[in-house]
Write a protein that holds these residues in place. Structure first.
Motif, PDB file in Angstrom:
ATOM      1  N   HIS A  77      -3.913   2.652  -5.173  1.00 20.77           N
ATOM      2  CA  HIS A  77      -5.402   2.061  -4.875  1.00 20.77           C
ATOM      3  C   HIS A  77      -6.024   2.460  -6.117  1.00 20.77           C
ATOM      4  O   HIS A  77      -5.726   3.295  -6.993  1.00 20.77           O
ATOM      5  CB  HIS A  77      -5.729   3.166  -3.761  1.00 20.77           C
TER       6      HIS A  77
ATOM      7  N   ASP B 130       5.061  12.438  -0.710  1.00 18.53           N
ATOM      8  CA  ASP B 130       3.979  11.691  -0.956  1.00 18.53           C
ATOM      9  C   ASP B 130       2.996  11.907  -2.265  1.00 18.53           C
ATOM     10  O   ASP B 130       2.152  12.951  -2.268  1.00 18.53           O
ATOM     11  CB  ASP B 130       2.826  11.975   0.269  1.00 18.53           C
TER      12      ASP B 130
ATOM     13  N   ALA C 297      -3.060   9.112   6.004  1.00 16.36           N
ATOM     14  CA  ALA C 297      -1.454   8.360   6.033  1.00 16.36           C
ATOM     15  C   ALA C 297      -0.333   9.344   6.054  1.00 16.36           C
ATOM     16  O   ALA C 297       0.505   8.817   6.490  1.00 16.36           O
ATOM     17  CB  ALA C 297      -1.855   7.401   4.939  1.00 16.36           C
ATOM     18  N   SER C 298      -0.596  10.448   5.404  1.00 17.34           N
ATOM     19  CA  SER C 298       0.604  11.452   5.439  1.00 17.34           C
ATOM     20  C   SER C 298       0.948  11.659   6.610  1.00 17.34           C
ATOM     21  O   SER C 298       2.639  11.916   6.826  1.00 17.34           O
ATOM     22  CB  SER C 298       0.257  12.582   4.481  1.00 17.34           C
TER      23      SER C 298
ATOM     24  N   SER D 193      -4.443  16.423   3.428  1.00 13.57           N
ATOM     25  CA  SER D 193      -4.235  15.217   2.862  1.00 13.57           C
ATOM     26  C   SER D 193      -4.875  14.253   3.587  1.00 13.57           C
ATOM     27  O   SER D 193      -5.614  14.385   4.561  1.00 13.57           O
ATOM     28  CB  SER D 193      -2.691  14.910   3.212  1.00 13.57           C
ATOM     29  N   PHE D 194      -4.679  12.969   3.184  1.00 12.79           N
ATOM     30  CA  PHE D 194      -5.150  11.642   3.765  1.00 12.79           C
ATOM     31  C   PHE D 194      -4.482  11.491   5.011  1.00 12.79           C
ATOM     32  O   PHE D 194      -3.292  11.686   4.903  1.00 12.79           O
ATOM     33  CB  PHE D 194      -5.091  10.341   2.671  1.00 12.79           C
TER      34      PHE D 194
ATOM     35  N   TYR E 246      -9.779  17.599   1.759  1.00 17.87           N
ATOM     36  CA  TYR E 246      -9.832  16.466   2.517  1.00 17.87           C
ATOM     37  C   TYR E 246     -10.292  17.119   3.756  1.00 17.87           C
ATOM     38  O   TYR E 246     -10.052  18.457   4.245  1.00 17.87           O
ATOM     39  CB  TYR E 246      -8.543  16.187   2.918  1.00 17.87           C
TER      40      TYR E 246
ATOM     41  N   LEU F 168       4.956   4.907   2.793  1.00 12.91           N
ATOM     42  CA  LEU F 168       5.283   5.902   3.729  1.00 12.91           C
ATOM     43  C   LEU F 168       5.677   5.482   4.886  1.00 12.91           C
ATOM     44  O   LEU F 168       6.918   6.109   5.375  1.00 12.91           O
ATOM     45  CB  LEU F 168       3.843   6.522   4.092  1.00 12.91           C
TER      46      LEU F 168
ATOM     47  N   SER G  23       0.829   5.392  -4.499  1.00 16.33           N
ATOM     48  CA  SER G  23      -0.140   4.689  -4.145  1.00 16.33           C
ATOM     49  C   SER G  23      -0.825   3.887  -5.493  1.00 16.33           C
ATOM     50  O   SER G  23      -1.185   4.783  -6.323  1.00 16.33           O
ATOM     51  CB  SER G  23      -1.189   5.390  -3.149  1.00 16.33           C
TER      52      SER G  23
ATOM     53  N   LYS H 289      -6.192   5.904  -7.904  1.00 21.30           N
ATOM     54  CA  LYS H 289      -5.210   6.477  -8.242  1.00 21.30           C
ATOM     55  C   LYS H 289      -4.621   6.535  -9.849  1.00 21.30           C
ATOM     56  O   LYS H 289      -5.551   5.809 -10.469  1.00 21.30           O
ATOM     57  CB  LYS H 289      -3.996   6.093  -7.329  1.00 21.30           C
TER      58      LYS H 289
ATOM     59  N   VAL I 216       3.025  16.618   0.157  1.00 19.89           N
ATOM     60  CA  VAL I 216       2.015  16.117  -0.558  1.00 19.89           C
ATOM     61  C   VAL I 216       1.685  16.920  -1.995  1.00 19.89           C
ATOM     62  O   VAL I 216       1.448  17.980  -1.997  1.00 19.89           O
ATOM     63  CB  VAL I 216       0.628  15.873   0.065  1.00 19.89           C
TER      64      VAL I 216
ATOM     65  N   SER J  72       0.795  -1.059  -0.147  1.00 20.39           N
ATOM     66  CA  SER J  72       0.151   0.009  -0.028  1.00 20.39           C
ATOM     67  C   SER J  72       0.726   1.231   0.056  1.00 20.39           C
ATOM     68  O   SER J  72       1.909   1.284   0.490  1.00 20.39           O
ATOM     69  CB  SER J  72      -0.922   0.069   1.293  1.00 20.39           C
ATOM     70  N   GLY J  73       0.310   2.317  -0.400  1.00 23.01           N
ATOM     71  CA  GLY J  73       0.894   3.714  -0.151  1.00 23.01           C
ATOM     72  C   GLY J  73       1.407   3.970   1.038  1.00 23.01           C
ATOM     73  O   GLY J  73       2.402   4.549   1.428  1.00 23.01           O
ATOM     74  N   THR J  74       0.523   3.774   2.191  1.00 28.99           N
ATOM     75  CA  THR J  74       0.715   3.833   3.413  1.00 28.99           C
ATOM     76  C   THR J  74       1.839   2.710   3.905  1.00 28.99           C
ATOM     77  O   THR J  74       2.681   3.600   4.717  1.00 28.99           O
ATOM     78  CB  THR J  74      -0.504   3.335   4.280  1.00 28.99           C
TER      79      THR J  74
ATOM     80  N   SER K  30       1.226   9.960  -3.865  1.00 22.02           N
ATOM     81  CA  SER K  30      -0.173   9.303  -4.074  1.00 22.02           C
ATOM     82  C   SER K  30      -0.854   9.650  -5.276  1.00 22.02           C
ATOM     83  O   SER K  30      -1.349   8.661  -5.972  1.00 22.02           O
ATOM     84  CB  SER K  30      -0.729   9.203  -2.875  1.00 22.02           C
ATOM     85  N   HIS K  31      -1.070  10.984  -5.481  1.00 27.17           N
ATOM     86  CA  HIS K  31      -1.874  11.504  -6.555  1.00 27.17           C
ATOM     87  C   HIS K  31      -1.106  11.894  -7.643  1.00 27.17           C
ATOM     88  O   HIS K  31      -1.725  12.181  -8.610  1.00 27.17           O
ATOM     89  CB  HIS K  31      -2.242  12.746  -5.976  1.00 27.17           C
TER      90      HIS K  31
HETATM   91  C1  LIG Z   1      -4.211   7.396  -1.333  1.00 26.51           C
HETATM   92  C2  LIG Z   1      -3.427   8.245  -0.359  1.00 26.51           C
HETATM   93  C3  LIG Z   1      -2.378   7.436   0.596  1.00 26.51           C
HETATM   94  C4  LIG Z   1      -2.450   6.022   0.900  1.00 26.51           C
HETATM   95  O1  LIG Z   1      -2.379   5.121  -0.058  1.00 26.51           O
HETATM   96  P1  LIG Z   1      -2.972   3.843   0.204  1.00 26.51           P
HETATM   97  O2  LIG Z   1      -2.540   3.136  -1.030  1.00 26.51           O
HETATM   98  O3  LIG Z   1      -4.560   3.764   0.396  1.00 26.51           O
HETATM   99  O4  LIG Z   1      -2.405   3.246   1.613  1.00 26.51           O
HETATM  100  C5  LIG Z   1      -1.497   8.524   1.128  1.00 26.51           C
HETATM  101  N1  LIG Z   1      -1.525   9.659   1.134  1.00 26.51           N
HETATM  102  C6  LIG Z   1      -2.472  10.212   0.093  1.00 26.51           C
HETATM  103  C7  LIG Z   1      -2.153  11.682  -0.209  1.00 26.51           C
HETATM  104  C8  LIG Z   1      -3.159   9.402  -0.544  1.00 26.51           C
HETATM  105  O5  LIG Z   1      -4.221   9.984  -1.511  1.00 26.51           O
END
Ligand SMILES: *Cc1c(COP(=O)(O)O)cnc(C)c1O
Length: 381
Positions: A185, A157, A82-83, A79-80, A326, A58, A183, A188, A131, A53-55, A159-160
């Protein structure tokens, strides 16, 4: 219902996955390596570590930068979660820098001001997690120039932002950062269902991150600290995790990566179309920059005076599922209990009150997009 984001899977993706199921190792086979090589080739980074995962990416990024208790990490509230969570996983303290009203990315002036104060107080962050909101790269060159004199590490990060570019170079090449994470997901740029990757040009960061993603275990005899290298031996040298990506997922990632540029082109075309079609509505639209090409992960508009909940619900009644990116991280109950409060990061909070994410994904048809625009026009009278 028209969703705000959606994956794009075609027959060749399905074939790639079935091929692994029929003919190859399901995990830790050749596909993982092939996906990592493809990501390096696409971004220009020297190393890729793919994970589940992206998480997770990180988390191993923070671990590879040796972030631990007593350390301070900064990120942005917009941000999400997870950041920010990744720093907490390592026992570090987290703090935030407010965002810029136009780019919605980190405010570089606020960053400079906060650094000055932190220096005065004698407590600088060990790393800043940037981010690239909505797929738009942060001002990497400027930020790296700001942070370098303080010896502060940079984690992107992204992810986007797989498929985006900064000054004509791909996001993920880590030209201005220590490492960059993606990420995969389903919403994405490309998907492996769940998945992520850490990119870096630093061999040491890559090796440590890879180790943490695999239980802290090494099979490389030359790096053994104690065992002598019997053919069955491996050494656990750190307390790592099982963050591996399966070969089924890697095969999907390889297949998706072939179409990444196509996906980004399609997203860009739709974003530019929104920009034209929405110009007369009472909305603040995303900013465009000549030196940064966004991956257009999401298309966010800000209301000027309408009630967000009303607009959200009225669009839903019309079969359009908007989203919100967010809720500022520091307003989450878990973060409030760490001491953050409403008012701490006013720009991100004001932005959140007005922000709505419109549907945007490669498969969104122009007629669906026209329907979204027509519905908005009705709702925003
Ligand atoms: C989607 C996302 C994550 C986490 O990614 P996962 O693959 O869902 O764990 C982290 N940071 C941002 C900004 C995200 O959009």
């Amino acid at each position: 219902m028209i969703q705000y984001g959606k994956h794009n899977i075609i027959e060749t993706d399905i074939e790639a996955v079935c091929d692994v199921l029929r003919n190859h190792h399901l995990t830790q086979g050749a596909k993982g390596l092939e996906f990592e090589e493809a990501l390096c080739k696409y971004t220009g980074a020297a190393h890729a570590v793919t994970v589940n995962s992206g998480t997770s990416a990180l988390h191993i990024a923070c671990l590879a930068l040796n972030i631990g208790e007593k350390d301070l990490v900064w990120t942005v509230p917009n941000s999400f979660v997870a950041s920010a969570n990744c720093a907490l996983y390592c026992g570090a303290e987290i703090d935030f820098v407010d965002i810029d009203v136009d780019s919605r990315n980190i405010d570089t002036q606020a960053l400079q001001a906060k650094l000055y104060q932190a220096k005065q107080r004698g407590r600088l962050p060990k790393a800043v997690i940037l981010v690239h909101f909505a797929g738009l790269s942060c001002e990497m060159k400027l930020i790296s120039e700001i942070l370098k004199p303080f010896n502060i590490a940079i984690i992107e990060d992204a992810s986007h932002a797989l498929g985006a570019s900064f000054e004509n170079e791909p996001v993920g090449n880590c030209k201005y950062s220590d490492c960059c994470i993606f990420s995969f997901h389903p919403v994405k740029s490309i998907t492996t269902a769940e998945g992520g990757a850490l990119m870096t040009n630093n061999e040491q960061i890559a090796a440590v991150a890879r180790s943490f993603a695999k239980h802290g275990i090494t099979r490389d005899v030359s790096s053994f600290s104690q065992f002598i290298g019997e053919p069955w031996e491996y050494e656990q040298q750190n307390l790592g995790f099982n963050y591996r990506l399966s070969d089924i997922q890697a095969a999907l990632g390889i297949s998706q990566l072939h179409r990444l540029n196509e996906f980004i082109q399609q997203r860009k075309k739709l974003a530019e179309r929104y920009q034209k079609l929405l110009v007369d509505l009472p909305l603040k639209l995303p900013a465009f920059y000549a030196h940064i090409q966004s991956a257009w992960h999401i298309y966010v508009v800000e209301l000027q005076h309408h009630n967000k909940k009303q607009v959200f619900n009225m669009m839903r009644e019309r079969g359009i599922a908007l989203n919100v990116h967010y809720i500022p991280i520091h307003l989450q109950p878990y973060y409030r209990q760490l001491g953050f409060n409403a008012g701490d990061f006013p720009i991100a909070e004001q932005y959140y009150k007005m922000a709505l994410t419109l549907p945007l994904y490669p498969d969104l048809s122009e007629s669906e997009q026209d329907y979204v625009v027509a519905s908005l026009k009705e709702v925003l009278v």
